[in-house]
Design an enzyme around this catalytic site. Sequence first.
Site, PDB file in Angstrom:
ATOM      1  N   ARG A 145      -9.544   0.281   9.024  1.00 10.42           N
ATOM      2  CA  ARG A 145      -9.130  -1.103   9.276  1.00 10.42           C
ATOM      3  C   ARG A 145     -10.189  -1.879  10.053  1.00 10.42           C
ATOM      4  O   ARG A 145      -9.990  -3.068  10.323  1.00 10.42           O
ATOM      5  CB  ARG A 145      -7.844  -1.078  10.106  1.00 10.42           C
ATOM      6  CG  ARG A 145      -6.588  -1.534   9.390  1.00 10.42           C
ATOM      7  CD  ARG A 145      -5.448  -1.367  10.377  1.00 10.42           C
ATOM      8  NE  ARG A 145      -4.256  -2.081  10.045  1.00 10.42           N
ATOM      9  CZ  ARG A 145      -3.220  -1.567   9.370  1.00 10.42           C
ATOM     10  NH1 ARG A 145      -3.269  -0.347   8.897  1.00 10.42           N
ATOM     11  NH2 ARG A 145      -2.151  -2.283   9.180  1.00 10.42           N
ATOM     12  N   LYS A 163       0.827  -1.216   0.000  1.00  6.30           N
ATOM     13  CA  LYS A 163       0.000   0.000   0.000  1.00  6.30           C
ATOM     14  C   LYS A 163       0.861   1.266   0.000  1.00  6.30           C
ATOM     15  O   LYS A 163       0.609   2.185  -0.782  1.00  6.30           O
ATOM     16  CB  LYS A 163      -0.936   0.011   1.223  1.00  6.30           C
ATOM     17  CG  LYS A 163      -1.916  -1.166   1.243  1.00  6.30           C
ATOM     18  CD  LYS A 163      -2.881  -1.076   2.415  1.00  6.30           C
ATOM     19  CE  LYS A 163      -2.229  -1.230   3.773  1.00  6.30           C
ATOM     20  NZ  LYS A 163      -1.785  -2.585   4.118  1.00  6.30           N
ATOM     21  N   ARG A 215      11.366  -6.434   4.204  1.00 10.18           N
ATOM     22  CA  ARG A 215      11.276  -5.019   4.603  1.00 10.18           C
ATOM     23  C   ARG A 215      11.862  -4.831   5.999  1.00 10.18           C
ATOM     24  O   ARG A 215      12.523  -3.826   6.266  1.00 10.18           O
ATOM     25  CB  ARG A 215       9.808  -4.568   4.576  1.00 10.18           C
ATOM     26  CG  ARG A 215       9.633  -3.090   4.906  1.00 10.18           C
ATOM     27  CD  ARG A 215       8.216  -2.624   4.641  1.00 10.18           C
ATOM     28  NE  ARG A 215       7.284  -3.036   5.679  1.00 10.18           N
ATOM     29  CZ  ARG A 215       5.961  -2.846   5.618  1.00 10.18           C
ATOM     30  NH1 ARG A 215       5.413  -2.280   4.576  1.00 10.18           N
ATOM     31  NH2 ARG A 215       5.179  -3.233   6.607  1.00 10.18           N
ATOM     32  N   ARG A 266      11.925  -1.899  11.110  1.00  9.55           N
ATOM     33  CA  ARG A 266      10.643  -1.927  11.826  1.00  9.55           C
ATOM     34  C   ARG A 266      10.520  -3.216  12.629  1.00  9.55           C
ATOM     35  O   ARG A 266      10.542  -4.304  12.056  1.00  9.55           O
ATOM     36  CB  ARG A 266       9.484  -1.825  10.814  1.00  9.55           C
ATOM     37  CG  ARG A 266       8.926  -0.433  10.683  1.00  9.55           C
ATOM     38  CD  ARG A 266       7.829  -0.385   9.659  1.00  9.55           C
ATOM     39  NE  ARG A 266       6.642  -1.135  10.056  1.00  9.55           N
ATOM     40  CZ  ARG A 266       5.490  -1.092   9.373  1.00  9.55           C
ATOM     41  NH1 ARG A 266       5.394  -0.354   8.290  1.00  9.55           N
ATOM     42  NH2 ARG A 266       4.452  -1.787   9.780  1.00  9.55           N
ATOM     43  N   ARG A 269      -0.557 -10.067  12.798  1.00 10.13           N
ATOM     44  CA  ARG A 269      -1.110  -8.966  12.003  1.00 10.13           C
ATOM     45  C   ARG A 269      -2.009  -9.494  10.887  1.00 10.13           C
ATOM     46  O   ARG A 269      -3.065  -8.931  10.605  1.00 10.13           O
ATOM     47  CB  ARG A 269       0.021  -8.107  11.426  1.00 10.13           C
ATOM     48  CG  ARG A 269       0.605  -7.164  12.470  1.00 10.13           C
ATOM     49  CD  ARG A 269       2.021  -6.776  12.159  1.00 10.13           C
ATOM     50  NE  ARG A 269       2.164  -6.004  10.938  1.00 10.13           N
ATOM     51  CZ  ARG A 269       3.321  -5.883  10.279  1.00 10.13           C
ATOM     52  NH1 ARG A 269       4.399  -6.505  10.703  1.00 10.13           N
ATOM     53  NH2 ARG A 269       3.377  -5.138   9.201  1.00 10.13           N
TER      54      ARG A 269
HETATM   55  P1  ADP Z   1       1.117  -2.737   7.668  1.00  6.78           P
HETATM   56  O1  ADP Z   1      -0.085  -2.464   6.820  1.00  6.78           O
HETATM   57  O2  ADP Z   1       2.306  -3.178   6.890  1.00  6.78           O
HETATM   58  O3  ADP Z   1       0.829  -3.643   8.832  1.00  6.78           O
HETATM   59  P2  ADP Z   1       0.977  -0.058   8.821  1.00  6.78           P
HETATM   60  O4  ADP Z   1       2.093   0.909   8.831  1.00  6.78           O
HETATM   61  O5  ADP Z   1      -0.245   0.287   8.057  1.00  6.78           O
HETATM   62  O6  ADP Z   1       1.625  -1.397   8.331  1.00  6.78           O
HETATM   63  O7  ADP Z   1       0.506  -0.338  10.331  1.00  6.78           O
HETATM   64  C1  ADP Z   1       1.420  -0.688  11.361  1.00  6.78           C
HETATM   65  C2  ADP Z   1       0.650  -0.890  12.666  1.00  6.78           C
HETATM   66  O8  ADP Z   1       0.025   0.361  13.060  1.00  6.78           O
HETATM   67  C3  ADP Z   1      -0.516  -1.877  12.618  1.00  6.78           C
HETATM   68  O9  ADP Z   1      -0.105  -3.206  12.821  1.00  6.78           O
HETATM   69  C4  ADP Z   1      -1.420  -1.354  13.744  1.00  6.78           C
HETATM   70  O10 ADP Z   1      -0.922  -1.753  15.015  1.00  6.78           O
HETATM   71  C5  ADP Z   1      -1.254   0.151  13.652  1.00  6.78           C
HETATM   72  N1  ADP Z   1      -2.300   0.777  12.807  1.00  6.78           N
HETATM   73  C6  ADP Z   1      -2.093   1.413  11.605  1.00  6.78           C
HETATM   74  N2  ADP Z   1      -3.253   1.846  11.098  1.00  6.78           N
HETATM   75  C7  ADP Z   1      -4.235   1.491  11.977  1.00  6.78           C
HETATM   76  C8  ADP Z   1      -5.635   1.637  12.007  1.00  6.78           C
HETATM   77  N3  ADP Z   1      -6.300   2.245  11.019  1.00  6.78           N
HETATM   78  N4  ADP Z   1      -6.312   1.147  13.086  1.00  6.78           N
HETATM   79  C9  ADP Z   1      -5.688   0.546  14.080  1.00  6.78           C
HETATM   80  N5  ADP Z   1      -4.351   0.361  14.115  1.00  6.78           N
HETATM   81  C10 ADP Z   1      -3.619   0.819  13.085  1.00  6.78           C
END
Ligand code: ADP
Length: 190
Positions: free
Chosen positions: A89, A14, A128, A134, A146
């Site tokens: 989400r 994304k 990554r 990370r 996740r």
């Molecule tokens: P990825 O999609 O690769 O898991 P992100 O950077 O989108 O990575 O998200 C990293 C973490 O941040 C998620 O695992 C979650 O803990 C938190 N997070 C991000 N966006 C949201 C959201 N919209 N609602 C709840 N938690 C979120």
Amino acid sequence: MLNLVLFGPPGAGKGTQAEFLIKSFGLIHLSTGDLLRSEIAAGTELGLKAKANMDKGELVPDEVVIGMIKSKLDANQNAKGFIFDGFPRTVDQAKALDNLLNENKTPVSGMLSLEVEKQELIDRLLERGKISGRADDQDQSVIENRINVYNKKTLPLIEYYKKQGKHFGINGMGSISDIAGRLKEVAENI
Ligand code: ADP
């Protein structure tokens, strides 16, 4: 206005693809993951609390991410449109987004849903993790969690947007530029 929800499991690409869409359509990129990581880097109380969830691969509470998105929408009232990346989400987040956008009469235009096989996701995330450092990308059990959280809480959003006639599935396997081309073509025709 063009408001795109860029959707897909962790590791679907994304963030990478959002960069291309920003350039093609002049949109503002709102990534809740990036916003949360900035809070952590700045050492804020919000960041400190969010980190505990993120390190386990759990979601951060809805009200926290909804509040962050609301303030970004308020701060960018003259934007041409937005790319929502990693948000919504949960169904409650999607409902909140609909309410926020309805205030300005600029609804979600479409959900672009990247489809990627599970083993490919795990491979990409571990790769990554080596480069970005990370923590949540370096531990196989956090990655699996996740993906499980995604399947349970986030996947129902596909139905949510399908019911509104706004779901567009896109093949997320292959080269970065091929996927970017597929996304652009769909976004142009929304
Ligand atoms: P990825 O999609 O690769 O898991 P992100 O950077 O989108 O990575 O998200 C990293 C973490 O941040 C998620 O695992 C979650 O803990 C938190 N997070 C991000 N966006 C949201 C959201 N919209 N609602 C709840 N938690 C979120």
